[in-house]
Design an enzyme around this catalytic site. Structure first.
Site, PDB file in Angstrom:
ATOM      1  N   ASP A   1      -4.686  21.605 -17.932  1.00 44.96           N
ATOM      2  CA  ASP A   1      -4.859  22.380 -16.702  1.00 44.96           C
ATOM      3  C   ASP A   1      -5.682  21.518 -15.745  1.00 44.96           C
ATOM      4  O   ASP A   1      -6.871  21.292 -15.959  1.00 44.96           O
ATOM      5  CB  ASP A   1      -5.574  23.701 -17.028  1.00 44.96           C
ATOM      6  CG  ASP A   1      -5.697  24.606 -15.800  1.00 44.96           C
ATOM      7  OD1 ASP A   1      -5.759  24.083 -14.670  1.00 44.96           O
ATOM      8  OD2 ASP A   1      -5.761  25.835 -15.989  1.00 44.96           O
TER       9      ASP A   1
ATOM     10  N   LYS B   1      -5.657  27.248  -5.798  1.00 44.23           N
ATOM     11  CA  LYS B   1      -6.995  26.707  -5.619  1.00 44.23           C
ATOM     12  C   LYS B   1      -6.942  25.465  -4.717  1.00 44.23           C
ATOM     13  O   LYS B   1      -6.608  25.583  -3.559  1.00 44.23           O
ATOM     14  CB  LYS B   1      -7.613  26.433  -6.996  1.00 44.23           C
ATOM     15  CG  LYS B   1      -7.418  27.581  -8.014  1.00 44.23           C
ATOM     16  CD  LYS B   1      -8.137  28.847  -7.675  1.00 44.23           C
ATOM     17  CE  LYS B   1      -7.753  30.052  -8.521  1.00 44.23           C
ATOM     18  NZ  LYS B   1      -7.728  29.877  -9.948  1.00 44.23           N
TER      19      LYS B   1
HETATM   20  C1  LIG Z   1      -7.217  30.471 -11.131  1.00 42.46           C
HETATM   21  C2  LIG Z   1      -6.930  29.633 -12.325  1.00 42.46           C
HETATM   22  C3  LIG Z   1      -5.774  29.840 -13.096  1.00 42.46           C
HETATM   23  C4  LIG Z   1      -4.809  30.966 -12.817  1.00 42.46           C
HETATM   24  O1  LIG Z   1      -4.068  30.764 -11.657  1.00 42.46           O
HETATM   25  P1  LIG Z   1      -3.535  31.957 -10.691  1.00 42.46           P
HETATM   26  O2  LIG Z   1      -2.919  31.194  -9.575  1.00 42.46           O
HETATM   27  O3  LIG Z   1      -4.697  32.792 -10.319  1.00 42.46           O
HETATM   28  O4  LIG Z   1      -2.530  32.722 -11.492  1.00 42.46           O
HETATM   29  C5  LIG Z   1      -5.547  28.969 -14.152  1.00 42.46           C
HETATM   30  N1  LIG Z   1      -6.404  27.986 -14.465  1.00 42.46           N
HETATM   31  C6  LIG Z   1      -7.528  27.762 -13.759  1.00 42.46           C
HETATM   32  C7  LIG Z   1      -8.443  26.647 -14.145  1.00 42.46           C
HETATM   33  C8  LIG Z   1      -7.837  28.590 -12.677  1.00 42.46           C
HETATM   34  O5  LIG Z   1      -8.980  28.372 -11.998  1.00 42.46           O
END
Ligand SMILES: *Cc1c(COP(=O)(O)O)cnc(C)c1O
Length: 384
Positions: free
Chosen positions: A177, A202
């Site tokens: 991630d 983000k």
């Molecule tokens: C926010 C987030 C997610 C989930 O993503 P969404 O777009 O809210 O579904 C996954 N991994 C991390 C590290 C995040 O900050």
């Protein structure tokens, strides 16, 4: 010709429109596309299966991740869910277990533990900073290892290259991630990851105005399988969302440079502050995984967490007391945000191995003037 990061952010997948010369990729709202004869079309049939605006952003972000394939989704969690579906079509004898770092986004934990777990895909949370323990305690039925680096919210960093090699020797798929680092600071595919996943909501989007998810890979077989479920399960982004993401990513490099610079100014304030017990930032030499971060990241990112000496209530008061830092969930956009993970983003991890300290405050340091941000946080700390 191989070009630099920002050139690719602005041009990859974004040729001027061949019919009109439009420099900006059009938002293609059409759900369906005319065919010259049955099955004879220009690459698009139906917008769930493929859409020109979506293709542009998929090409753009894949190129930044140095990946052959990019697939976009309606949210980060939709992207994650499509990755987890690989476990259902893995070759005979492959493991079904997900190994998860013991600090991760609460929604990722909820999806793995509370949606996929009950369907027969077990999980184990492991400390991915201890590679000897990882080798020694590796569960035989592991099909996938899932790591965030830096993690949310403790910003621990893991050595992607070393973990990928341990996992590959044992036949597991490696998922990174990359939401916190972004491809500007770190490119996990080049370090051995099979799949990179993003909450594009983000830093990639970067302006708190689009929810999206992304998967990048250079593995043709995995790309084909995820492409199949992208279409078959249908959690795709709209053309407008695809456009918003494409637009946001163009400025990723300049935004990230400013996020990192401003985060350092905030760390300088916190590091010697009498109200602070501990600061979490990957640049600090005693930070867990600092060596890995220094090795694999171009800079240390815009997220800063800290623990307040006076405890949980004081931590919550700080989060309430800022005026430029807005009290809100989410992260990675131009405006600065502050939150209390224990009561907000990470509440779903309470009572699990991923529970976070209750005196922890998390900052997403934005790109405002850094002196204003430092003054704002200093004033909030004076109230406790
Ligand atoms: C926010 C987030 C997610 C989930 O993503 P969404 O777009 O809210 O579904 C996954 N991994 C991390 C590290 C995040 O900050």
């Amino acid at each position: 010709m191989s070009t630099g990061f920002s050139t690719r952010a602005i041009h990859a997948g974004q040729e001027p429109d061949p019919t009109t010369g439009a420099v900006v990729v059009p938002i293609s709202l059409s759900t369906t596309f005319a065919q010259d004869g049955v099955g004879n079309h220009k690459g698009y049939e139906y917008s769930r299966s493929g859409n020109p605006t979506r293709t542009a952003v998929e090409t753009q972000i894949a190129s930044l991740e140095q990946a052959r394939h990019g697939l976009s989704f309606a949210s980060g969690l939709a992207a994650e869910d499509n990755i987890l579906r690989l476990l259902t079509v893995a070759p005979e004898g492959s493991g079904k277990r997900v190994l998860l770092g013991n600090d991760a986004y609460g929604g990722t934990f909820r999806l793995i533990a509370k949606v996929w777990g009950p369907m027969g895909y077990p999980w184990t949370a492991v400390d991915l900073t201890d590679l000897d323990a990882l080798r020694a305690n590796w569960p035989d039925d592991t099909g996938m290892i899932w790591l965030e680096t830096p993690t949310n919210p403790l910003l621990t960093c893991f050595d992607i290259e070393a973990i990928a090699s341990i996992a590959h020797e044992r036949g597991a798929i490696v998922v990174v991630d990359n939401t916190f680092a972004t491809p500007y600071l770190q490119q996990p595919i080049t370090l051995g990851a099979d799949l990179v996943v993003h909450s594009a909501t983000k830093y990639l989007g970067g302006h708190s105005d689009v929810v999206g998810g992304f998967v990048a890979t250079s593995n043709d077989e995995l790309a084909e399988k995820i492409g199949f479920t992208q279409n078959a399960a249908g959690a795709v982004p709209s053309p407008f969302d695809s456009y918003m993401l494409l637009r946001g990513v163009k400025t990723l490099a300049v935004r990230m440079d400013r996020h990192c610079e401003n985060a350092r100014a905030i760390v300088d304030l916190l590091i010697d502050h009498p109200a602070i017990e501990r600061v979490q930032y990957p640049q600090l030499p005693d930070h867990p995984g600092h060596a890995a971060a220094a090795k694999q990241m171009k800079d240390f990112g815009g997220m800063v967490s800290f623990q307040v000496k006076a405890g949980k209530d004081a931590a919550m008061r700080v989060a309430d007391a800022t005026s430029i830092f807005t009290l809100a969930e989410s992260l990675g956009a131009v405006e600065s945000l502050i939150e209390h993970p224990g009561a907000m983003t990470h509440m779903s991890a309470a009572g699990s191995p991923l529970e976070v300290p209750d005196n922890l405050v998390r900052l997403s340091v934005g790109i405002e003037d850094k002196a204003d941000l430092v003054d704002d946080l200093a004033a909030a700390l004076d109230t406790i």
